[in-house]
Write a protein that holds these residues in place. Structure first.
Motif, short mmCIF file in Angstrom:
data_model
loop_
_atom_site.label_atom_id
_atom_site.label_comp_id
_atom_site.label_asym_id
_atom_site.label_seq_id
_atom_site.Cartn_x
_atom_site.Cartn_y
_atom_site.Cartn_z
N ARG A 1 0.93 -1.36 0.10
CA ARG A 1 -0.09 0.00 -0.06
C ARG A 1 0.73 0.96 -0.11
N ASP A 2 1.87 1.33 0.78
CA ASP A 2 2.90 2.37 0.73
C ASP A 2 3.59 2.63 -0.63
N ALA B 1 4.27 6.79 -0.98
CA ALA B 1 5.28 6.90 0.36
C ALA B 1 6.43 6.28 0.32
N ILE B 2 6.48 5.20 -0.30
CA ILE B 2 7.86 4.62 -0.61
C ILE B 2 7.93 4.60 -2.13
N ARG B 3 9.16 4.95 -2.89
CA ARG B 3 9.09 5.33 -4.13
C ARG B 3 10.14 4.31 -4.67
N PRO B 4 9.99 4.49 -6.13
CA PRO B 4 11.02 3.67 -6.83
C PRO B 4 12.41 3.93 -6.55
N ILE C 1 15.21 -3.03 -2.95
CA ILE C 1 15.12 -1.64 -3.50
C ILE C 1 13.79 -1.73 -4.22
N VAL C 2 12.92 -0.73 -4.01
CA VAL C 2 11.72 -0.65 -4.74
C VAL C 2 11.97 -0.67 -6.18
N ALA C 3 11.31 -1.41 -7.02
CA ALA C 3 11.57 -1.79 -8.34
C ALA C 3 11.17 -0.40 -9.17
N GLU C 4 12.09 0.05 -10.08
CA GLU C 4 11.53 0.98 -11.11
C GLU C 4 11.44 0.37 -12.37
N ILE C 5 10.54 0.67 -13.30
CA ILE C 5 10.26 0.06 -14.55
C ILE C 5 10.73 1.10 -15.56
N ASP C 6 11.29 0.51 -16.55
CA ASP C 6 11.84 1.29 -17.79
C ASP C 6 10.66 1.80 -18.57
#
Length: 258
Positions: free
Chosen positions: A14-15, A20-23, A65-70
């Protein structure tokens, strides 16, 4: 019945969905233990699930580490979603019961209430119920599981798309039209509406990527921000007592949408 690991997993997801928690933010085992006041065992189980569902990647020394999608990968994901959701739409129209259609109508009314309250967390939860029901109505459990997985992977787009109340209200209207199409057993219109809402989300997200430069904070800044955020509840929580958490989350959610 939900386990401690379930509660931790749901809270972290949810965060992430709320921003609240970012890539690229770090999520450490130690921080989660401190936040929830539990042992390492349920925290490790929750982190394992976050890895499996693609919400986090493995960083230095195994830190999540919160994933960041290309952007290109995200477009490929949405192209696939459009194909599969379009196919699933026909099965939904064919197999959904009248009772399930009535339930979709009730769910959409709850979505409208959450939107009126500017409660993004409730909106996300209620919309998930809507799509879980339409997916299960296909009577194809494998397809339903794949659709849920792909939607989970698209969390950054959903978060962006629903920060704007007008876009969220448009989604509510589309859902009303979807319910009406299902009552008429109109497969063509229902499929068009399903594809329309998916395309609208990715187009608006791609538009904001072109409109402003991408800013990525340093690892040290991300770590400080994450530790501060995850530790904030430590003084007010005892074990899994989260009585104060909903108030803080609701305040943060409203600020996010407004």
């Amino acid at each position: 019945m939900s386990t401690v690991a379930d509660l931790i997993f749901d809270d972290v997801v949810r965060d992430i969905l709320l921003g609240a928690i970012r890539p690229r933010d770090h999520i450490s085992e130690r921080d989660l233990v401190a936040r929830f006041g539990v042992s390492r065992t349920p925290v490790r189980e929750a982190l394992k699930r976050l890895f499996e569902r693609g919400f986090v990647d493995s960083g230095p020394k195994g830190v999540a580490i919160v994933a960041e999608i290309d952007p290109e990968e995200l477009r490929s994901l949405y192209d696939l979603r459009i194909e599969l959701e379009g196919y699933a739409a026909g099965l939904t129209v064919e197999n959904i019961s009248n009772a399930q259609i009535d339930e979709l109508n009730r769910i959409n009314k709850r979505f409208a209430a959450a939107l009126a309250d500017r409660d993004l967390m409730r909106m996300l939860d209620v919309r998930a119920e809507f799509h879980a029901l339409t997916s299960s109505a296909t009577k194809n459990k494998w397809l339903a599981q794949i659709l849920v997985m792909l939607r989970d992977k698209a969390y950054t787009v959903r978060h962006w798309h629903w920060q704007d109340a007008d876009r969220a209200n448009q989604t509510r209207k589309i859902h009303e039209e979807m319910v009406q199409a299902l009552r008429r057993r109109d497969a063509q219109i229902y499929r068009e509406l399903v594809v329309q809402q998916i395309e609208a989300a990715i187009i608006s997200y791609e538009g904001q990527l072109r409109a402003r430069p991408r800013i990525v904070s340093s690892e040290s800044e991300a770590r400080k921000r994450t530790v501060s955020r995850l530790s904030s509840a430590q003084g007010s929580e005892s074990g899994l007592n989260r009585d104060a958490a909903p108030t803080e989350k609701k305040r943060r959610t409203r600020a996010t949408i407004e």
